[in-house]
Design a protein around this motif. Structure first.
Motif, PDB file in Angstrom:
ATOM      1  N   SER A 109       0.840  -1.193   0.000  1.00  0.00           N
ATOM      2  CA  SER A 109       0.000   0.000   0.000  1.00  0.00           C
ATOM      3  C   SER A 109       0.878   1.248   0.000  1.00  0.00           C
ATOM      4  CB  SER A 109      -0.892   0.017   1.242  1.00  0.00           C
ATOM      5  OG  SER A 109      -0.077   0.154   2.405  1.00  0.00           O
ATOM      6  N   ALA A 110       0.269   2.382  -0.285  1.00  0.00           N
ATOM      7  CA  ALA A 110       0.991   3.658  -0.222  1.00  0.00           C
ATOM      8  C   ALA A 110       1.511   3.895   1.192  1.00  0.00           C
ATOM      9  CB  ALA A 110       0.080   4.802  -0.667  1.00  0.00           C
ATOM     10  N   SER A 111       0.686   3.601   2.191  1.00  0.00           N
ATOM     11  CA  SER A 111       1.133   3.824   3.571  1.00  0.00           C
ATOM     12  C   SER A 111       2.286   2.895   3.938  1.00  0.00           C
ATOM     13  CB  SER A 111      -0.026   3.680   4.551  1.00  0.00           C
ATOM     14  OG  SER A 111      -0.552   2.382   4.519  1.00  0.00           O
ATOM     15  N   ALA A 112       2.316   1.677   3.401  1.00  0.00           N
ATOM     16  CA  ALA A 112       3.436   0.772   3.674  1.00  0.00           C
ATOM     17  C   ALA A 112       4.727   1.303   3.054  1.00  0.00           C
ATOM     18  CB  ALA A 112       3.137  -0.629   3.165  1.00  0.00           C
ATOM     19  N   LEU A 113       4.649   1.867   1.840  1.00  0.00           N
ATOM     20  CA  LEU A 113       5.843   2.443   1.211  1.00  0.00           C
ATOM     21  C   LEU A 113       6.360   3.614   2.028  1.00  0.00           C
ATOM     22  CD1 LEU A 113       7.906   2.579  -1.077  1.00  0.00           C
ATOM     23  CD2 LEU A 113       6.264   3.983  -2.350  1.00  0.00           C
TER      24      LEU A 113
END
Length: 145
Positions: A109-113
């Motif tokens: 996800s974007a938040s994981a990146l």
């Protein structure tokens, strides 16, 4: 999603990703996260030119690249120049700790990146272990005081 207390030693990033949609998403995510994405390239050969000519704090690197140069070669070159390496790949290799500070599994996800880059900052800027991020493996050892 911006991290309010984001350490500031990682600012300038290079994205090396051969899938144009993933590259676009990663670039957009990191720019919205407050990072300066110097360039986004799809091959090791293109990355070498950027590594030689730009001040970079970190690279976000897929191991599968266009061209003849491998992602591992790019990672070693960046590491040898003191540039933090975040691998973002389908499966983190067993030797990832030899070439990178961390490895984020795809899909992510974007938040994981953003969390993965923040984790690298925590390890490098604060000399502390990073918080857990879904899909992220870290290979950090604290610096001796």
């Amino acid at each position: 999603m911006l991290f309010a207390s984001r350490p500031s030693c990682i600012k300038r990033l290079l994205i090396i990703e051969d899938d144009p949609l993933v590259a676009f998403d990663n670039e957009r995510t990191l720019k919205h996260g407050g990072y300066d994405v110097v360039a986004t390239v799809d091959s090791g050969e293109a990355a070498v030119g950027i590594l030689a000519g730009e001040q970079l704090d970190a690279i976000v690197l897929d191991l599968q690249l266009a061209g003849h140069m491998s992602g591992r070669d790019v990672a070693r070159l960046a590491r040898d120049r003191g540039i933090a390496v975040l691998l973002v790949t389908g499966s983190c290799p067993d030797d990832a700790g030899d070439i990178a500070l961390a490895c984020l599994n795809k899909p992510h996800s974007a938040s994981a990146l953003l969390g993965a880059v923040h984790a690298i900052e925590t390890m490098l800027c604060k000399n502390k272990p990073a918080r857990k991020v879904s899909g992220l493996q870290t290979y950090w050892q604290p610096k001796a005081a």
